[in-house]
Design a protein around this motif. Structure first.
Motif: not given
Length: 312
Positions: A40-51
């Motif tokens: 789950n290495s990208l879970s911290h990016l899910c709040a970013d609308p550009n991701f």
């Protein structure tokens, strides 16, 4: 102005560092990954609308086609990385490491740009005392090296491509790998206090994972200058043998003991030193030393005490 960037295999060791750096630089990032390591290495990016993220196979035309059409750049990181993993599943290694690059190139227009990583292990066994440059012959000694060399050739046959020939990567990342040489040796120093070396004189070059991410961002900004060529990416002051690497680790972990085995040999026959002057001439310089990385890994391995963080 930011670009739209598709990263295949973007939840892996490199992607988990690169994706947030690209977002911070103002780019839009879409990651395609099959999450084969349940990370789950990208879970911290899910709040970013550009991701955005897609769970799927980077070899699938049906999955790739709608993603590729929206991309200015494609970074094909999806691969079976490392000689042991490729040897374990040669069909998957060939279809992912080489054939998926050919599929991408067919789907992309001539205006779209590829920046792809391969490995400087393609140099195989270098000449004693002679630096491998991008013009040196490629003589891979493993299926992994062979598939990556073939993928580079496919990508560079189109005009809008750059290949980054990465040294052995080290450093902490959200999708950690302990099986890489520096990471492995520091793990052993912290947890086992010893390592037995086979063919301790074999040399290779090294680079911090964050400096690899910086090389990709540098290539985006210098694309016109760099396109159509391969570039070695490594630390020019870190062409070291395995014994020399252990001595550097011992400076920070004094209780670490390393011994050379009197019999046996290393199945990984890579032995070379590398020049990184071509990419340095474009203005790129690494920001993280080997000693910085060892210090970082020592802290990281106080948290990580198991072997699930590897490709093998």
């Amino acid at each position: 102005m930011g670009h739209s960037i598709l990263i295949t295999g973007g939840a892996g060791y490199l992607g988990s560092i690169l994706a947030p750096e690209l977002l911070a630089a103002g780019h839009k990032v879409t990651v395609l990954d099959n999450f084969m390591y349940n990370q789950n290495s990208l879970s911290h990016l899910c709040a970013d609308p550009n991701f955005d993220v897609v769970n799927g196979d980077a070899r699938s035309v049906e999955i790739l086609k709608p993603l590729v059409v929206k991309a200015d750049f494609v970074f094909p990181l999806a691969a079976l990385v490392g000689a042991p993993l490729c040897q374990r599943d040669p069909i998957a290694a060939t279809s992912t490491n080489r054939d998926a690059i050919a599929t991408l190139c067919k789907l992309m227009s001539s205006a779209q740009r590829i920046i792809m990583p391969i490995t400087n292990s393609g140099y195989g066994v270098g000449e004693q005392g002679k630096f491998c440059t991008e013009d040196s012959p490629l003589r891979p000694v493993s299926l992994y090296g062979t598939t990556k060399v073939e993928a580079e050739q496919i990508a560079l046959e189109r005009d809008n491509s750059i290949s980054l020939r990465l040294a052995t990567v080290f450093g902490m990342a959200p999708r950690m790998r302990i099986d890489l040489l520096v990471n492995d040796f520091v793990y052993r120093a912290v947890n086992d206090r010893f390592v037995v070396l086979f063919e301790a004189h074999f040399k290779r070059n090294y680079i911090h994972i964050r400096d690899v991410a910086r090389a990709f961002i540098h290539a985006v900004g210098h694309f016109e200058e760099m396109k159509g060529r391969p570039f070695n990416v490594g630390l020019s002051d870190a062409n070291l043998s395995k014994a020399e690497l252990c001595e550097r680790i011992k400076l920070q972990v004094p209780s670490f003991v390393y011994l050379e085995a009197p019999v046996g040999e290393d199945p990984d026959k890579r032995d070379y030193i590398v020049s990184n002057s071509r990419i340095e001439a474009t203005g790129y310089q690494p920001a993280h030393s080997l000693d910085d990385g060892i210090r970082e890994l020592i802290k990281g391995f106080r948290m990580i005490r198991n072997r699930i963080y590897g490709n093998i």
